[in-house]
Write an enzyme that holds these catalytic residues in place. Structure first.
Site, PDB file in Angstrom:
ATOM      1  N   ASP A   1       6.243   8.665   6.706  1.00 14.71           N
ATOM      2  CA  ASP A   1       6.815   9.760   7.499  1.00 14.71           C
ATOM      3  C   ASP A   1       8.336   9.601   7.620  1.00 14.71           C
ATOM      4  OD1 ASP A   1       4.088  10.593   8.038  1.00 14.71           O
ATOM      5  OD2 ASP A   1       4.004   8.830   9.315  1.00 14.71           O
TER       6      ASP A   1
ATOM      7  N   HIS B   1       0.705   8.762  13.414  1.00 18.24           N
ATOM      8  CA  HIS B   1       0.794   9.213  12.017  1.00 18.24           C
ATOM      9  C   HIS B   1      -0.123  10.431  11.887  1.00 18.24           C
ATOM     10  CE1 HIS B   1       0.787   9.554   7.730  1.00 18.24           C
ATOM     11  NE2 HIS B   1      -0.522   9.369   7.698  1.00 18.24           N
TER      12      HIS B   1
HETATM   13  P1  NAX Z   1      -9.427   6.587  -1.705  1.00 22.02           P
HETATM   14  O1  NAX Z   1     -10.637   7.282  -1.179  1.00 22.02           O
HETATM   15  O2  NAX Z   1      -8.881   6.933  -3.043  1.00 22.02           O
HETATM   16  O3  NAX Z   1      -9.686   5.015  -1.699  1.00 22.02           O
HETATM   17  C1  NAX Z   1     -10.216   4.338  -0.615  1.00 22.02           C
HETATM   18  C2  NAX Z   1     -10.858   3.080  -1.129  1.00 22.02           C
HETATM   19  O4  NAX Z   1     -11.240   2.300   0.000  1.00 22.02           O
HETATM   20  C3  NAX Z   1     -12.109   3.336  -1.959  1.00 22.02           C
HETATM   21  O5  NAX Z   1     -12.042   2.592  -3.166  1.00 22.02           O
HETATM   22  C4  NAX Z   1     -13.230   2.849  -1.053  1.00 22.02           C
HETATM   23  O6  NAX Z   1     -14.319   2.318  -1.788  1.00 22.02           O
HETATM   24  C5  NAX Z   1     -12.514   1.770  -0.260  1.00 22.02           C
HETATM   25  N1  NAX Z   1     -13.111   1.433   1.032  1.00 22.02           N
HETATM   26  C6  NAX Z   1     -13.686   2.266   1.932  1.00 22.02           C
HETATM   27  N2  NAX Z   1     -14.162   1.567   2.967  1.00 22.02           N
HETATM   28  C7  NAX Z   1     -13.866   0.276   2.734  1.00 22.02           C
HETATM   29  C8  NAX Z   1     -14.123  -0.924   3.425  1.00 22.02           C
HETATM   30  N3  NAX Z   1     -14.772  -0.927   4.592  1.00 22.02           N
HETATM   31  N4  NAX Z   1     -13.680  -2.083   2.884  1.00 22.02           N
HETATM   32  C9  NAX Z   1     -13.031  -2.100   1.699  1.00 22.02           C
HETATM   33  N5  NAX Z   1     -12.789  -0.988   0.986  1.00 22.02           N
HETATM   34  C10 NAX Z   1     -13.194   0.184   1.497  1.00 22.02           C
HETATM   35  O7  NAX Z   1      -8.311   6.761  -0.555  1.00 22.02           O
HETATM   36  P2  NAX Z   1      -6.732   6.563  -0.668  1.00 22.02           P
HETATM   37  O8  NAX Z   1      -6.121   7.820  -1.130  1.00 22.02           O
HETATM   38  O9  NAX Z   1      -6.451   5.310  -1.403  1.00 22.02           O
HETATM   39  O10 NAX Z   1      -6.350   6.446   0.884  1.00 22.02           O
HETATM   40  C11 NAX Z   1      -6.760   5.332   1.649  1.00 22.02           C
HETATM   41  C12 NAX Z   1      -6.491   5.586   3.142  1.00 22.02           C
HETATM   42  O11 NAX Z   1      -5.097   5.774   3.364  1.00 22.02           O
HETATM   43  C13 NAX Z   1      -7.170   6.852   3.686  1.00 22.02           C
HETATM   44  O12 NAX Z   1      -7.726   6.565   4.954  1.00 22.02           O
HETATM   45  C14 NAX Z   1      -5.996   7.813   3.858  1.00 22.02           C
HETATM   46  O13 NAX Z   1      -6.253   8.770   4.852  1.00 22.02           O
HETATM   47  C15 NAX Z   1      -4.905   6.847   4.263  1.00 22.02           C
HETATM   48  N6  NAX Z   1      -3.512   7.319   4.154  1.00 22.02           N
HETATM   49  C16 NAX Z   1      -2.636   6.872   5.080  1.00 22.02           C
HETATM   50  C17 NAX Z   1      -1.286   7.180   5.031  1.00 22.02           C
HETATM   51  C18 NAX Z   1      -0.334   6.665   6.044  1.00 22.02           C
HETATM   52  O14 NAX Z   1       0.853   7.015   5.969  1.00 22.02           O
HETATM   53  N7  NAX Z   1      -0.719   5.837   7.026  1.00 22.02           N
HETATM   54  C19 NAX Z   1      -0.762   8.088   3.971  1.00 22.02           C
HETATM   55  C20 NAX Z   1      -1.646   8.178   2.774  1.00 22.02           C
HETATM   56  C21 NAX Z   1      -3.126   8.180   3.046  1.00 22.02           C
HETATM   57  O15 NAX Z   1      -3.521   9.495   3.369  1.00 22.02           O
END
Ligand code: NAX
Length: 327
Positions: free
Chosen positions: A161, A189
């Site tokens: 952000d 966020h």
């Molecule tokens: P993806 O869905 O592409 O990847 C998430 C990965 O996490 C998957 O491979 C899944 O198998 C794995 N996973 C799920 N639960 C798990 C657990 N308990 N232990 C280990 N692995 C686990 O998501 P992606 O685009 O990589 O985003 C990841 C997270 O970042 C999401 O929650 C998203 O909302 C968040 N974000 C946060 C941002 C921020 O600024 N704080 C910005 C970007 C993003 O939106």
């Protein structure tokens, strides 16, 4: 030779993981003299572990000199063992028709378990950064489980952000990005966050003296920054990944660089009228590696107070939803 540090990462097979791991392994996060061991934790499904194997093969094929070892696991107790940094990226995405409260509860469970485990098995100097959404509240949940690691060790990422806001100001002022400074994110966020433009400087001058269109600063500027994630999804058909990974590199690199001033979400102690027990985006200055002090007493006008009141209310509402999970 410098001993390696251990970096545990959840969600390494996801889209942020794919943009992140190569940057860490190439030395952009911890520097070119710091060898690393990556401890990659995925969910125990065949698909996730297979994808992770593929990512690890590509990391091998990069022949990064700093990457000493990779541990691929679906057991968080193995993955967090002796970790110096824990990057909690993995989380459940919001499915169609899913209420925000359900997402908070589902993801909350993950962060209860991970907070407990990290507290038990990670290194004595462990630091935790939460990226998985809702990031602020997830950091609060994980921190609440810890008895050994103090709450200041748990931060959440609002750096994306901050980076987004700086670029919007630079574009509007037709100034280079490097001319923009002192722009900090306050609060959640989420679209309620406050990118505090009144504190920002452009070429060393107050941003509102350079961009005199107050209506733009209060309206379209705050909206563009707050809703940028949604705009990326609409354009790209997928959520921010490379920019999120880049922000995590910035977050940790600045947190290990004494003197740096940057925005991170940390436990508020009541600064700027945030509830003392929520994790709020705030400006901090890094003191020593991994440690920081919140910048206090920056001036706030009526508009800033209103924005902070709204984002604080949202953080309190999120905390109320997960109240039963807080230890
Ligand atoms: P993806 O869905 O592409 O990847 C998430 C990965 O996490 C998957 O491979 C899944 O198998 C794995 N996973 C799920 N639960 C798990 C657990 N308990 N232990 C280990 N692995 C686990 O998501 P992606 O685009 O990589 O985003 C990841 C997270 O970042 C999401 O929650 C998203 O909302 C968040 N974000 C946060 C941002 C921020 O600024 N704080 C910005 C970007 C993003 O939106």
């Amino acid at each position: 030779m410098t001993p390696p540090i251990r970096i545990a990462i959840t969600g390494p097979a996801g889209q942020i993981g794919y943009a992140l791991l190569f940057r860490i392994a190439s030395g952009q996060m911890f520097g070119q003299d710091q060898p690393i061991i990556l401890q990659l934790i995925e969910i125990p499904t065949e698909k996730a572990m297979k994808t992770l194997e593929g990512v690890a093969m590509e990391l091998d094929d990069c022949a990064f000199p700093l990457l000493q070892q990779m541990i691929l696991t679906s057991d968080p107790a193995v993955g967090f063992k002796d970790a110096n940094w824990c990057c909690l990226v993995g989380a459940k995405p919001r499915g169609p028709g899913m209420e925000r409260a359900d997402l908070l509860k589902d993801n909350g469970k993950i962060f209860v378990e991970q907070g407990k485990l990290i507290d038990c098995v990670a290194a004595a100097d462990a630091r935790v950064v939460v990226v998985g959404n809702p990031a602020n509240t997830n950091a609060m949940i994980a921190a609440s489980q810890a008895k050994r690691l103090t709450p200041d060790r748990f931060t959440a990422m609002v750096r994306l952000d901050e980076n987004r806001a700086k670029t919007q100001l630079a574009k509007k002022a037709n100034a280079p990005l490097t001319a923009v400074s002192d722009l900090y994110i306050f609060g959640n966020h989420s679209p309620t966050m406050f990118p505090a433009f009144h504190l920002a400087k452009i070429h060393g001058k107050p941003a509102p003296d350079v961009i005199t269109d107050t209506q733009w600063l209060r309206g379209p500027f705050c909206d563009t920054v707050g809703k940028r994630g949604t705009a990326i999804i609409a354009a790209r058909g997928a959520s921010s990944a490379a920019s999120a990974a880049n922000a995590l590199v910035d977050h940790i690199r600045d947190l290990i660089t004494p003197g740096k001033i940057h925005s991170i979400a940390v436990k508020s102690n009541g600064e700027y009228n945030f509830d003392p027990d929520v994790w709020a985006g705030l400006p901090v200055q890094t003191t020593t590696t991994g440690n920081y002090e919140i910048l206090k007493n920056l001036p706030m006008d009526d508009f800033a107070h209103q924005k902070i009141t709204a984002t604080n209310a949202e953080l309190i509402a999120e905390r109320d939803i997960v109240k039963s999970m807080l230890a």
